[in-house]
Design a protein around this motif. Structure first.
Motif, PDB file in Angstrom:
ATOM      1  N   ALA A 231       0.787  -1.062   0.010  1.00 28.05           N
ATOM      2  CA  ALA A 231       0.114   0.024  -0.145  1.00 28.05           C
ATOM      3  C   ALA A 231       0.715   1.304  -0.008  1.00 28.05           C
ATOM      4  O   ALA A 231       0.535   2.232  -0.687  1.00 28.05           O
ATOM      5  CB  ALA A 231      -0.753  -0.134   1.015  1.00 28.05           C
ATOM      6  N   HIS A 232       1.870   1.213   0.844  1.00 29.82           N
ATOM      7  CA  HIS A 232       2.802   2.481   0.935  1.00 29.82           C
ATOM      8  C   HIS A 232       3.473   2.668  -0.286  1.00 29.82           C
ATOM      9  O   HIS A 232       3.512   3.837  -0.660  1.00 29.82           O
ATOM     10  CB  HIS A 232       3.842   2.311   2.018  1.00 29.82           C
TER      11      HIS A 232
ATOM     12  N   HIS B 137       2.629   1.718  -3.476  1.00 26.75           N
ATOM     13  CA  HIS B 137       1.878   1.551  -4.604  1.00 26.75           C
ATOM     14  C   HIS B 137       2.042   2.279  -5.762  1.00 26.75           C
ATOM     15  O   HIS B 137       2.345   1.720  -6.975  1.00 26.75           O
ATOM     16  CB  HIS B 137       0.222   1.691  -4.209  1.00 26.75           C
ATOM     17  N   ALA B 138       2.265   3.622  -5.727  1.00 29.04           N
ATOM     18  CA  ALA B 138       2.626   4.350  -6.949  1.00 29.04           C
ATOM     19  C   ALA B 138       3.978   4.022  -7.540  1.00 29.04           C
ATOM     20  O   ALA B 138       4.190   3.933  -8.830  1.00 29.04           O
ATOM     21  CB  ALA B 138       2.883   5.930  -6.611  1.00 29.04           C
TER      22      ALA B 138
ATOM     23  N   SER C  74      -0.510  -2.511  -7.070  1.00 29.62           N
ATOM     24  CA  SER C  74      -1.257  -2.961  -5.863  1.00 29.62           C
ATOM     25  C   SER C  74      -2.636  -2.514  -5.806  1.00 29.62           C
ATOM     26  O   SER C  74      -3.240  -1.505  -6.134  1.00 29.62           O
ATOM     27  CB  SER C  74      -0.612  -2.182  -4.627  1.00 29.62           C
TER      28      SER C  74
ATOM     29  N   HIS D  65      -4.511   0.884  -2.148  1.00 26.15           N
ATOM     30  CA  HIS D  65      -3.580   1.720  -1.972  1.00 26.15           C
ATOM     31  C   HIS D  65      -3.715   2.224  -0.360  1.00 26.15           C
ATOM     32  O   HIS D  65      -2.983   3.291  -0.017  1.00 26.15           O
ATOM     33  CB  HIS D  65      -4.312   2.970  -2.606  1.00 26.15           C
ATOM     34  N   SER D  66      -4.246   1.459   0.569  1.00 31.95           N
ATOM     35  CA  SER D  66      -4.241   1.678   2.045  1.00 31.95           C
ATOM     36  C   SER D  66      -4.644   0.408   2.638  1.00 31.95           C
ATOM     37  O   SER D  66      -5.274  -0.112   1.958  1.00 31.95           O
ATOM     38  CB  SER D  66      -4.998   3.042   2.488  1.00 31.95           C
TER      39      SER D  66
ATOM     40  N   GLU E 295      -8.414  -0.405   2.684  1.00 36.01           N
ATOM     41  CA  GLU E 295      -8.790  -0.673   1.555  1.00 36.01           C
ATOM     42  C   GLU E 295      -8.747  -2.272   1.413  1.00 36.01           C
ATOM     43  O   GLU E 295      -9.502  -2.831   1.057  1.00 36.01           O
ATOM     44  CB  GLU E 295      -8.177  -0.161   0.086  1.00 36.01           C
TER      45      GLU E 295
END
Length: 222
Positions: free
Chosen positions: A25-26, A28-29, A38, A41-42, A45
C-alpha cells in the motif's frame, strides 16, 4: 498470443510476512512504475476487501454495506493500469473454498499466483484452500519466514512477483514491532489490534462521507 498478466495474492500467516500488506500500500505508486499494480492503496482498502470476501463484517462490528463491492472495485481500478496486479491481506488465510473461488472469479483473464508466508500458525489448511485457485501446482509459492526479518521477507516476496525492493524501503512503512516477533501471543495481539484499527478507519471514512453529504444538503437548502 499475448502473454497473460499475472495476479499475485499474498496469504500471510501471523509473523514476519505481515510486512507485505502495508509495504504494498505504501509503495503502490512506485510499484506501478515497475509494472506491478497494488490493488489496495491503503491498509483500510485491503482490510475492507478481505472482510467482504471472508464475510466477516459482523465480527468487526461493520455492516455488509460498509464493504459490499470493495473487491470488485479494487480489481477494476487495477485493471486500468494494464500491469500485473498484487494483493495482500492476512485475513485471507481463513477464507473457505467457496470464498476463495469467488475472489478468484473477479480475476478472470489473469494468471493467478498465490504466495503464502509461513508464520506462527499451521499453514496447512490455508495451503489446501488456495491450491485450487492456482490451477497449476507451480503457481502456489511458499516463503518460509523462520529466521528471516521483515526486510528479508519483503525482498523474497518482491523477487517472486518480479520487482526489486532496494528502492522500496520499509523505514517509513508502519508495521508490527520487530521486537515482538519471538513472542507468539504478543504477535497475535498486535495483529488483532491492527485489524481493529483498520475497522475503525473504515467506520470513520463512512462517517466522513455522511458528514459531507449532509453538508451539501444544508448548503443547497440555504
Amino acid at each position: 498470443m499475448a502473454k497473460k498478466q499475472k495476479a499475485w495474492i499474498h496469504v500471510g500467516m501471523p509473523g514476519a510476512g505481515d510486512v507485505v500488506e502495508p509495504a504494498l500500500a505504501h509503495h503502490h505508486a512506485a510499484l506501478v512504475e515497475l509494472g506491478v499494480a497494488s490493488l489496495a492503496h491503503s491498509p483500510a482498502e485491503s482490510f475492507r476487501a478481505a472482510v467482504e470476501m471472508t464475510r466477516s463484517h459482523k465480527d468487526w462490528g461493520l455492516k455488509r454495506g460498509d464493504v459490499e463491492g470493495q473487491w470488485s472495485r479494487l480489481v477494476r481500478r487495477a485493471r486500468k493500469t494494464r500491469s500485473d496486479i498484487v494483493f495482500s491481506q492476512p485475513l485471507l488465510a481463513a477464507a473457505t473454498a467457496d470464498q476463495v473461488a469467488l475472489l478468484v472469479d473477479a480475476l478472470a483473464g489473469y494468471q493467478v499466483h498465490v504466495v503464502l508466508t509461513t508464520g506462527l500458525d499451521d499453514e496447512t489448511p490455508a495451503v489446501a484452500q488456495w491450491q485450487a485457485a492456482c490451477r497449476k501446482p507451480e503457481r502456489l509459492h511458499v516463503i518460509e519466514t523462520d529466521g528471516l526479518d521483515p526486510a528479508q521477507v519483503w525482498k523474497a516476496f518482491g523477487k517472486l512477483v518480479g520487482f526489486g525492493t532496494a528502492s522500496l524501503g520499509l523505514g517509513s512503512v508502519p508495521t508490527a514491532s520487530a521486537t515482538l516477533q519471538t513472542l507468539p501471543e504478543a504477535l497475535r495481539e498486535v495483529e488483532r489490534l491492527a485489524r481493529r484499527n483498520a475497522s475503525l478507519e473504515v467506520r470513520l471514512e463512512e462517517l466522513d462521507r455522511k458528514r459531507r453529504k449532509l453538508k451539501r444538503k444544508l448548503n443547497s437548502a440555504a
